[in-house]
Design an enzyme around this catalytic site. Structure first.
Site, PDB file in Angstrom:
ATOM      1  N   SER A  67     -18.118   6.709  25.817  1.00 47.79           N
ATOM      2  CA  SER A  67     -17.162   6.120  24.909  1.00 47.79           C
ATOM      3  C   SER A  67     -18.076   5.375  23.727  1.00 47.79           C
ATOM      4  O   SER A  67     -17.254   5.185  22.636  1.00 47.79           O
ATOM      5  CB  SER A  67     -16.193   5.093  25.171  1.00 47.79           C
ATOM      6  OG  SER A  67     -14.954   5.942  26.002  1.00 47.79           O
ATOM      7  N   LYS A  70     -17.505   7.265  20.504  1.00 49.87           N
ATOM      8  CA  LYS A  70     -16.532   7.028  19.536  1.00 49.87           C
ATOM      9  C   LYS A  70     -16.853   6.519  18.195  1.00 49.87           C
ATOM     10  O   LYS A  70     -16.401   6.739  17.312  1.00 49.87           O
ATOM     11  CB  LYS A  70     -15.524   6.353  20.318  1.00 49.87           C
ATOM     12  CG  LYS A  70     -14.812   7.109  21.567  1.00 49.87           C
ATOM     13  CD  LYS A  70     -13.872   6.067  22.400  1.00 49.87           C
ATOM     14  CE  LYS A  70     -13.398   6.780  23.476  1.00 49.87           C
ATOM     15  NZ  LYS A  70     -12.710   5.550  24.379  1.00 49.87           N
ATOM     16  N   TYR A 191     -14.162  16.341  21.747  1.00 51.57           N
ATOM     17  CA  TYR A 191     -14.528  14.913  22.598  1.00 51.57           C
ATOM     18  C   TYR A 191     -15.421  15.017  23.520  1.00 51.57           C
ATOM     19  O   TYR A 191     -16.203  14.074  23.699  1.00 51.57           O
ATOM     20  CB  TYR A 191     -13.095  14.424  22.600  1.00 51.57           C
ATOM     21  CG  TYR A 191     -13.234  13.063  23.409  1.00 51.57           C
ATOM     22  CD1 TYR A 191     -13.393  11.854  22.855  1.00 51.57           C
ATOM     23  CD2 TYR A 191     -12.599  12.991  24.565  1.00 51.57           C
ATOM     24  CE1 TYR A 191     -13.426  10.675  23.423  1.00 51.57           C
ATOM     25  CE2 TYR A 191     -12.598  11.871  25.401  1.00 51.57           C
ATOM     26  CZ  TYR A 191     -12.886  10.710  24.895  1.00 51.57           C
ATOM     27  OH  TYR A 191     -12.884   9.749  25.563  1.00 51.57           O
ATOM     28  N   TYR A 243     -11.821  -2.434  25.241  1.00 55.65           N
ATOM     29  CA  TYR A 243     -10.501  -2.232  25.790  1.00 55.65           C
ATOM     30  C   TYR A 243      -9.921  -3.548  26.240  1.00 55.65           C
ATOM     31  O   TYR A 243      -9.898  -4.448  25.452  1.00 55.65           O
ATOM     32  CB  TYR A 243     -10.495  -1.277  26.712  1.00 55.65           C
ATOM     33  CG  TYR A 243     -11.312  -0.009  26.617  1.00 55.65           C
ATOM     34  CD1 TYR A 243     -11.197   0.574  25.547  1.00 55.65           C
ATOM     35  CD2 TYR A 243     -12.649   0.078  27.321  1.00 55.65           C
ATOM     36  CE1 TYR A 243     -11.876   1.667  25.120  1.00 55.65           C
ATOM     37  CE2 TYR A 243     -13.500   1.247  27.291  1.00 55.65           C
ATOM     38  CZ  TYR A 243     -12.913   2.056  25.938  1.00 55.65           C
ATOM     39  OH  TYR A 243     -13.665   3.126  25.724  1.00 55.65           O
ATOM     40  N   VAL A 261     -18.159   4.390  30.248  1.00 55.11           N
ATOM     41  CA  VAL A 261     -18.000   4.598  31.614  1.00 55.11           C
ATOM     42  C   VAL A 261     -19.530   5.033  32.223  1.00 55.11           C
ATOM     43  O   VAL A 261     -19.540   4.953  33.347  1.00 55.11           O
ATOM     44  CB  VAL A 261     -16.568   5.530  32.117  1.00 55.11           C
ATOM     45  CG1 VAL A 261     -15.512   4.692  31.749  1.00 55.11           C
ATOM     46  CG2 VAL A 261     -16.848   6.882  31.503  1.00 55.11           C
TER      47      VAL A 261
HETATM   48  N1  GLN Z   1     -15.445  10.601  28.066  1.00 53.86           N
HETATM   49  C1  GLN Z   1     -14.888   9.649  28.953  1.00 53.86           C
HETATM   50  C2  GLN Z   1     -13.215   9.649  29.098  1.00 53.86           C
HETATM   51  O1  GLN Z   1     -12.607   9.912  28.151  1.00 53.86           O
HETATM   52  C3  GLN Z   1     -14.989   8.217  28.242  1.00 53.86           C
HETATM   53  C4  GLN Z   1     -14.357   6.947  28.643  1.00 53.86           C
HETATM   54  C5  GLN Z   1     -15.181   5.653  28.580  1.00 53.86           C
HETATM   55  O2  GLN Z   1     -16.441   5.664  28.624  1.00 53.86           O
HETATM   56  N2  GLN Z   1     -14.649   4.574  28.528  1.00 53.86           N
HETATM   57  O3  GLN Z   1     -12.807   9.270  30.146  1.00 53.86           O
END
Ligand code: GLN
Length: 308
Positions: A67, A70, A191, A243, A261
């Protein structure tokens, strides 16, 4: 208050301090390849605006951006679309988990912000290019240009997420129903590719530095983003980057940041430095426990909180 003159000692202490907390977390396992990470790993790297670099702990272990990507996908879209990249995109903290679907139903398919999964999938779908590979190449290209080295997709992690990403596909299909994107499969593929971009903590701190300097990389003087766009990215990181733990993070650290994550966190100290942490053991909200502990330590020792 300490100064950046003892940066190395500070990072060594931050790592020592965080190793204990790493024991309280668990590695992500919903992407099977991520479950292979060693939960005990703890690393940190800092890049200052005047070119100081320091790193400690397991800082040479590469990870996938997940993430954190992003932020760079949004930057890549803003590079071509400017502030219009955010047109029609709400920018409010969601208060929900990163992959939650609940608000999409309440809000007619509109993601709450571009840093939760649904919003990020939408951003990826709008990147220039026809194929998912071309779209994801905007993100790897932006990062490679800053680093002066190729940033590659970790193919195993990409394939692992692609084989199991039902929840993200559900988000994309839901948004397709409301006409927000054309091709849910391609949007997720772009993505997943950007999420699987791989680097280590010193590289992540390096590529985040332009955000500490109003969008211009302070070392090369290369303008990555116009100042208004860089400011918007930092505002979104501050309000949405962790988040449903973003409030707690504002209290304990007080910096714009983005978590992942894989266990990575990128934190930006405007006008001063960027900090990258790595620790794959995650807390209940999907954020690195060691990373949060290290950032709290650094913010406390150097007085980095935006809130004084
Ligand atoms: N690729 C992961 C997902 O879409 C990224 C989520 C994250 O890092 N919080 O679930």
């Amino acid at each position: 208050m300490r100064t950046v003159d003892d940066l190395q000692a500070l990072l060594d202490e931050a790592c020592r301090w965080a190793r204990e907390s790493a024991r309280t977390g668990k590695v992500a396992d919903y992407i099977p390849e991520l479950a292979k990470a060693d939960p005990a790993l703890v690393g940190i790297a800092v890049h200052t605006m005047d070119g100081r670099v320091a790193a400690s702990g397991d800082s040479e272990t590469p990870f996938t951006l997940q993430s954190v990507s992003k932020v760079f996908a949004l930057a890549a879209l803003m590079k071509v679309a400017g502030m219009k990249a955010l047109a029609g995109m709400p920018c409010e903290p969601s208060g929900d988990a990163f992959h939650s679907i609940v608000r999409l139903e309440e809000e007619r398919g509109h993601p709450r912000n571009p840093l939760i999964n649904a919003g990020a999938i939408l951003v990826s779908s709008r990147l220039p290019g026809i194929s998912p590979e071309e779209k994801a190449a905007n993100v790897s290209g932006l990062l490679s240009d800053i680093l002066g080295a190729d940033v590659q997709v970790d193919d195993r992690v990409y394939r692992s997420e692609s084989a199991t990403g039902y929840r993200n596909r559900a988000l994309a299909n839901y948004m397709r129903h409301f006409g927000l994107l054309d091709d849910p499969r391609a949007a997720c593929d772009a993505y997943f590719r950007q999420c699987a971009l791989r680097m280590d903590a010193p590289a992540l701190a390096r590529v985040g530095l332009f955000l500490a300097n109003g969008g211009t990389d302070p070392l090369s003087q290369h303008a990555v983003l116009p100042p208004a766009c860089a400011r918007a990215v930092l505002a979104l990181m501050t309000t949405c980057g962790l988040y449903d733990q973003v409030g707690e993070f504002a209290l304990s650290v007080g910096l714009p940041a983005k978590s992942a994550v894989s266990g990575a966190i990128l934190a930006v100290v405007p006008g001063r430095m960027s900090i990258a942490t790595y620790g794959p053991a995650l807390g209940l909200k999907g954020n690195s426990v060691a990373g949060m502990a290290m950032l709290e330590f650094m913010a406390g020792e150097l007085g980095l909180s935006l809130f004084g």
